[in-house]
Design a protein around this motif. Sequence first.
Motif, mmCIF file in Angstrom:
data_model
loop_
_atom_site.group_PDB
_atom_site.id
_atom_site.type_symbol
_atom_site.label_atom_id
_atom_site.label_comp_id
_atom_site.label_asym_id
_atom_site.label_seq_id
_atom_site.Cartn_x
_atom_site.Cartn_y
_atom_site.Cartn_z
ATOM 1 N N SER A 1 0.836 -1.209 0.000
ATOM 2 C CA SER A 1 0.000 0.000 0.000
ATOM 3 C C SER A 1 0.868 1.255 0.000
ATOM 4 O O SER A 1 0.561 2.245 -0.679
ATOM 5 N N ALA B 1 -5.542 2.494 -0.673
ATOM 6 C CA ALA B 1 -4.909 1.282 -1.199
ATOM 7 C C ALA B 1 -4.903 0.179 -0.143
ATOM 8 O O ALA B 1 -5.140 -0.999 -0.450
ATOM 9 N N LEU C 1 2.214 1.792 -3.513
ATOM 10 C CA LEU C 1 1.194 2.374 -4.382
ATOM 11 C C LEU C 1 0.972 3.850 -4.067
ATOM 12 O O LEU C 1 0.764 4.667 -4.970
ATOM 13 N N GLY C 2 1.033 4.188 -2.773
ATOM 14 C CA GLY C 2 0.867 5.589 -2.393
ATOM 15 C C GLY C 2 2.018 6.471 -2.843
ATOM 16 O O GLY C 2 1.850 7.665 -3.065
ATOM 17 N N ILE D 1 4.089 5.809 -5.626
ATOM 18 C CA ILE D 1 4.351 5.850 -7.072
ATOM 19 C C ILE D 1 3.095 6.095 -7.900
ATOM 20 O O ILE D 1 3.179 6.223 -9.125
ATOM 21 N N THR D 2 1.928 6.154 -7.265
ATOM 22 C CA THR D 2 0.675 6.419 -7.973
ATOM 23 C C THR D 2 -0.095 7.513 -7.243
ATOM 24 O O THR D 2 0.203 7.829 -6.089
ATOM 25 N N PRO D 3 -1.121 8.079 -7.875
ATOM 26 C CA PRO D 3 -1.945 9.085 -7.199
ATOM 27 C C PRO D 3 -2.829 8.501 -6.102
ATOM 28 O O PRO D 3 -3.437 9.245 -5.332
ATOM 29 N N LEU D 4 -2.886 7.170 -6.006
ATOM 30 C CA LEU D 4 -3.762 6.522 -5.033
ATOM 31 C C LEU D 4 -3.237 6.761 -3.618
ATOM 32 O O LEU D 4 -2.048 6.588 -3.346
ATOM 33 N N ASN D 5 -4.132 7.178 -2.725
ATOM 34 C CA ASN D 5 -3.750 7.400 -1.341
ATOM 35 C C ASN D 5 -3.406 6.076 -0.654
ATOM 36 O O ASN D 5 -4.040 5.050 -0.910
ATOM 37 N N THR D 6 -2.413 6.101 0.229
ATOM 38 C CA THR D 6 -1.979 4.879 0.921
ATOM 39 C C THR D 6 -3.115 4.249 1.715
ATOM 40 O O THR D 6 -3.271 3.022 1.736
#
Length: 271
Positions: free
Chosen positions: A35, A49, A38-39, A41-46
């Motif tokens: 998680s 995720a 992903l937080g 390297i992507t715009p998705l919040n930890t």
Amino acid sequence: MQIIGVIAGSLIVVVAFNLFLIPHAVLSSGLSGISMILGMITPLNTGLANFLLNFPLIIVGYKMLGKKFIMNTVISVVIISVGLYIVPVLPIAKDSILSSIFGGILTGLGVGIVFRSSGSTGGFDIIGMIVSRKKDFPIGVLLSGMNAVVIVISGFLFNWDAALNTLVSIYLTGKVVDTIYTDHAKLTLMIITDKGEELREHLLTNLYRGLTIMDGIGAYSNDKRNIIITVITRYELNEVKNLIAEVDSCAFVNITETIEVMGLFHRKNRF
């Protein structure tokens, strides 16, 4: 009290993540570490995720670990996910090694408290709990063993200094979890009760251990009683005490530490 433990442990994990680990690109173990990746390297919040990755495992855990455990796990996952979303990512210390050490210790403290409160923080914790119950391994060792992939990903995505710091953090987390959780220690319970059949059914329905039942007679009252003997891991003690109290709050329970268990330790091989 269990809910308080779940909440407190989950908040400690949030502090460890957002104030010690994430600011230095140091990852935690299991799905929490994924998680974090992903937080980063992507715009998705930890936090989001973390919730999405945990959802399938929660469903599996519900079938194998029981309703109460999974409900506490859901509470922990929600608190951690929301906390990671709300609490700002701010480094408390500038030194990445110190942050790895204290972040790992705090994470282990939080996870251990949640475990002792009959819950988990989700992710590999659920997998580790299932394997620990079936194979009787220390859960901290299991969690550390399943995290090699997180360390490798950290090295390739960031740098190998970050990967080594992640290794330190995960190692300390596993050690602290085992210190607090002590699931590998065994206890023998001798339960003397007037409600032997009711208690037998209640324990077999909710406990992943076998039972031995003997007949007894009270020396003073001359009344017939049942004596139920079982061996459990230390982490199950609070849950078992609650189960006993639900059926017979007056039951006499003698709890002793068990040095060694010979033979298979699970319900399918009742002794």
